[in-house]
Structure formats: C-alpha cells, structure tokens
Scaffold this active site. Structure first.
Site, PDB file in Angstrom:
ATOM      1  N   ARG A  44     151.968 107.672   0.879  1.00  0.00           N
ATOM      2  CA  ARG A  44     151.761 106.550   1.792  1.00  0.00           C
ATOM      3  C   ARG A  44     151.044 107.062   3.038  1.00  0.00           C
ATOM      4  NH1 ARG A  44     153.975 108.412   5.458  1.00  0.00           N
ATOM      5  NH2 ARG A  44     153.247 106.769   6.837  1.00  0.00           N
ATOM      6  N   ASP A 243     146.190 101.259   9.939  1.00  0.00           N
ATOM      7  CA  ASP A 243     145.859 101.051   8.529  1.00  0.00           C
ATOM      8  C   ASP A 243     144.510 100.373   8.341  1.00  0.00           C
ATOM      9  OD1 ASP A 243     148.955 101.323   8.512  1.00  0.00           O
ATOM     10  OD2 ASP A 243     148.251 101.688   6.470  1.00  0.00           O
TER      11      ASP A 243
HETATM   12  O1  MRU Z   1     153.673 101.468   4.682  1.00  0.00           O
HETATM   13  P1  MRU Z   1     153.146 102.801   5.115  1.00  0.00           P
HETATM   14  O2  MRU Z   1     154.226 103.803   5.333  1.00  0.00           O
HETATM   15  O3  MRU Z   1     152.027 103.299   4.235  1.00  0.00           O
HETATM   16  O4  MRU Z   1     152.504 102.509   6.554  1.00  0.00           O
HETATM   17  C1  MRU Z   1     151.805 103.543   7.164  1.00  0.00           C
HETATM   18  C2  MRU Z   1     151.408 103.293   8.554  1.00  0.00           C
HETATM   19  O5  MRU Z   1     151.546 102.202   9.080  1.00  0.00           O
HETATM   20  C3  MRU Z   1     150.741 104.445   9.273  1.00  0.00           C
HETATM   21  O6  MRU Z   1     150.974 104.354  10.646  1.00  0.00           O
HETATM   22  C4  MRU Z   1     149.225 104.379   9.030  1.00  0.00           C
HETATM   23  O7  MRU Z   1     148.934 104.327   7.676  1.00  0.00           O
HETATM   24  C5  MRU Z   1     148.531 105.518   9.648  1.00  0.00           C
HETATM   25  S1  MRU Z   1     148.682 106.999   8.700  1.00  0.00           S
HETATM   26  C6  MRU Z   1     147.769 108.212   9.424  1.00  0.00           C
END
Ligand code: MRU
Length: 359
Positions: A44, A243
């Site tokens: 993730r 994201d």
């Molecule tokens: O649902 P996730 O854990 O994949 O969400 C990840 C995030 O929101 C992070 O802050 C984002 O991907 C930045 S990773 C460098």
C-alpha cells in the site's frame, strides 16, 4: 518490494498487514496475486502500488512462458496481453494515480516495442527493465523530496503526520517521512506525533515502526487527539503524503487528512504535502474529480478482525478525502518546493517554464 530473478521471476514484498507483529514476506507469482496484494493492502501507499503493478504486468505475461522463455510466444498474443493485464490491475484500487501512471508507462513501452517489431523474449526483458527503472526512479525521487523537505523543518520542532508515507509506501525512503528522515540525518531533533490513522492503523502500525527504527522520537496519538495536541502548542508542522494531486493542488490522501489541514489552518501551523511527480494528475482540474475509494464495512465495524460495533451496523468507509489547495502551505516534490500551491506554480515546477517565457 523486490523482483526476484529474470523475466520468469516473481515479486516479493513485505506483507504490511502483518506489521508490526511479524516481518513477513509474501511472494506474488501472478497478476492475480498482485491484484489481491494491492486490494488487501499487503502492499500500500501510492508509489509502492504503482511499482507493484508495473511488476504485475510481467507476472501477467508469464502464462505465455515455455521452458522459462518467451521464444515460442506469439507476438500478437504477447502484446495484447500487456493491455489486458494492465486493464485488470487498474481495477485493484481507484484513488492513487501512481497505479494508473505506472501501468500507462508499461503499456506505452510495450506499444513502442511492438512498433519496433521486437520479439516477445526481448520485449519481456525490456518491460522488466522498465519496471525496474520505475522502482529506481522512485527511490531517487524520495531522496530528493527528503532533501528539499528537510529545509522546511527546524531543530526541536514537533511534527504531526498521518497514515504512512514512509519507506513501506515507496521504493525505500518515503515522501512525508523522507522529510523527517533527512532532517534527522542533518542532526535536527524532532518529536513526531503520529496519528494512529483509523480504521486500519497505518500510522500506529507502520509509521511508528519506521520512525522508531531510525531513532526518531515518536509519540503515538489517537486521531481525535490532534486538535488538542495542536492547541497545546506541541506541533509546529504537519506533513503528509498524497495519493493524487489535481492540477489545482487539491490533494487526496488518507481519510482524516482534510480534518488535519483544517485544524492546522485554525492553529496557524504550516501544512506540508510531500509527493513525487508521479502522484500529480494534471489531467484533472480539481479535487472533486478524484475518485474516492469506498472500502468494506468490516474495516470500521471489526477493525483488524476485532469486532467493535454490532453486526449489521450501517457503515460509511471512504478511504481518502480531499484537502483543498488553499489549506496546503507547500507541496514538496523531487524538483523542489511548490509554494504557494497554485496551478501555475505546479505546472511550472513539473513541466518547466511556459514556452516563450524567455527563461
Ligand atoms: O490506503 P493506503 O494505506 O494505501 O493510503 C496511503 C496513503 O494515504 C499515503 O499517505 C499515500 O499513499 C502516500 S504514500 C507515500
């Protein structure tokens, strides 16, 4: 994340759902394995998802292998498969644009190889090199983000972060956490307040784990303690990852980020976003066009397998929210610091000065 072997190899990754209790590796040996690993958050974080998907394309081609080689594969079938596998992997999660960016890059490379009449064996080798380049470039981008971002942090500051934007979420050094790692390496003493990050506790499980390994002072707080901590004057900067960032600078990140940005503004605390250029989506104008992933009810009602609400309760579980650009003090990318966060500054930083500007 690590690709093991040649074109007939496989993808190995740390199972992030098991941390911090167990440091366990999982092997993905098919595109379906990668899809599941992304969907279930074994891998993730926006950049890591993109890298995993790029390698997933290689795995999706492997049913065409015979005796470890593509020598006997039909070129038409080989290249058609790249597109099919890309379409499939793109359905794993909707919000992080790095996923679509990496798949587009793999498809574009495949289209180039096809036009050049390259045979499947050599094409597969080139596609593996492309995925490895995506990974290597991410590593470099993270390091540069760390260097630029560290300049925004001062010795002795309290910094609040949310979710996990560290090495686990990228090729190795993180984005938001890269700023903290680099500042720490420069000798700046920071106290980092880490939001636990409901419902899946990426902050509590992953960010604390990464910060503590580097010897950075780490204080875990409930998400709902953030306002109080700011009111007490314990925090001088908030840093998060992203994201997807629209051309306007509106930024999607883990649910709860928008609330933190509002709180930071209310308390006069700078709110920084750190992200590589691969997280920007200049095709969309503003944050309301960013698709927000909705996840299963049980992540909230029975987080990490522990029932916390009655069976059958209605749940609303958006995984991300959008922070408007006006609440973001600066965005740190590998090219530098974007401030103020406005379309022209973003485009200028990512694409260079407008043609005819004389610079
Ligand atoms: O649902 P996730 O854990 O994949 O969400 C990840 C995030 O929101 C992070 O802050 C984002 O991907 C930045 S990773 C460098």
């Amino acid at each position: 994340l690590q690709w093991i072997g040649g074109v007939d190899g496989y993808l190995q990754l740390i199972d992030q759902t098991r941390l911090p209790g167990a440091l366990q590796l999982v092997s993905c040996r098919s595109d379906e394995d990668v899809w599941q690993a992304i969907r279930q958050l074994q891998v993730r974080g926006a950049p890591a998802i993109g890298i995993a998907a790029a390698y997933g394309v290689l795995l999706g081609l492997q049913p065409l292998l015979a005796n470890g080689s593509y020598a006997a594969a039909d070129p038409r079938e080989f290249f058609a498969r790249v597109d099919r596998v890309g379409d499939f992997l793109a359905t794993s999660r909707p919000t992080a644009v790095n996923l679509f960016w990496a798949l587009r890059r793999m498809r574009d490379r495949a289209a180039e190889l096809r036009r050049e009449g390259v045979r499947p064996q050599q094409a597969a080798e080139s596609l593996l090199a492309e995925a490895q380049a995506i990974e290597a470039e991410d590593r470099q981008m993270c390091r540069r983000i760390g260097q630029h971002g560290a300049s925004l942090l001062r010795d002795g500051q309290g910094v609040l972060t949310h979710c996990n934007a560290g090495g686990l979420a990228t090729a190795d050094y993180g984005t938001a956490l890269a700023m903290l790692f680099a500042a720490h390496e420069q000798g700046k003493r920071l106290r980092v307040y880490v939001d636990e990050t409901r419902p899946l506790l990426q902050g509590a499980r992953l960010t604390t784990w990464e910060l503590m390994q580097r010897g950075i002072e780490t204080v875990l707080i409930c998400d709902s303690a953030a306002a109080h901590v700011m009111q007490q004057g314990l925090v001088q900067a908030v840093v998060t990852g992203a994201d997807r960032i629209a051309a306007s600078g509106d930024t999607a990140n883990k649910i709860g980020t928008y609330a933190l940005a509002q709180l930071a503004a209310a308390h006069g605390i700078p709110f920084y976003v750190a992200a590589p250029s691969t997280t920007f989506d200049l095709q969309i104008d503003s944050g309301d066009q960013i698709p927000i992933e909705q996840r299963e009810a049980d992540e909230v009602a029975a987080p990490l397998g522990c029932r916390a609400a009655p069976d059958g309760v209605k749940v609303y579980n958006p995984a991300f929210d959008v922070t408007p650009a006006r609440l973001i003090t600066a965005i740190v990318c590998e090219h530098g610091i974007i401030r103020p966060v406005q379309r022209e500054h973003i485009v200028h930083m990512l694409c260079g000065p407008p043609v005819g500007s004389g610079r």
